[in-house]
Design a protein around this motif. Sequence first.
Motif: not given
Length: 186
Positions: A23-26, A77-78, A80-94, A147-155
């Motif tokens: 989803v582009v420009l979500r 897909r939705e 995944i986006d809801r959960h991980f977006r909130k997790q990144v924003q330090d607002d993880a919700r059970p 505003e895409w989610l990504f996994f930082d694999r840099s050292r």
Amino acid sequence: MSFLWTAHRFAGGALALDVANSVVLRFDPGRRIDRFADAAAMDTFAAAANLYGAERERFGPLLPAPPENHKSLLALREAIDRHFRKQVQDDARPDLLADLLETIAAVLRRTKNDHDHVALDVATAHSALSLVTNPEPDRLKICPNCEWLFFDRSRNRSRTWCDMAVCGNRTKAKRHYRRNKEGVQP
């Protein structure tokens, strides 16, 4: 509408994130584009993931999700986006984690065992499970440009953009333009 999947579309670093980023420009209702709105684009995504996806060796050749599973792939897909977006924003919700796990379970329950080939929906569910159980959740980030989610694999965990060649350059070009327009020298 015809759409070409490029390497940039797989900048998430995990299949689950690449699917979420379809989803582009979500968050811009006027310009939002759902690349999976067309079933054919969803099918070609699996083929492109075989070429560009970060987890292509893990799953082997991906097959498109069966048409009867398209709706559950979109629900995954939705979630995944809801959960991980909130997790990144330090607002993880059970409740969002529970929703994601239930959606993953629903996808996996419909799976027919074929050890030689994995369908896109099943591989996405496994990828999401890997992210949920990842011991380094601080490696998940949101690109400040798209505003895409990504996994930082840099050292050193210093990656800022989903894709330096696209979002990084756009951000730097905007900054350069703004400085020149305001007459400020670096």
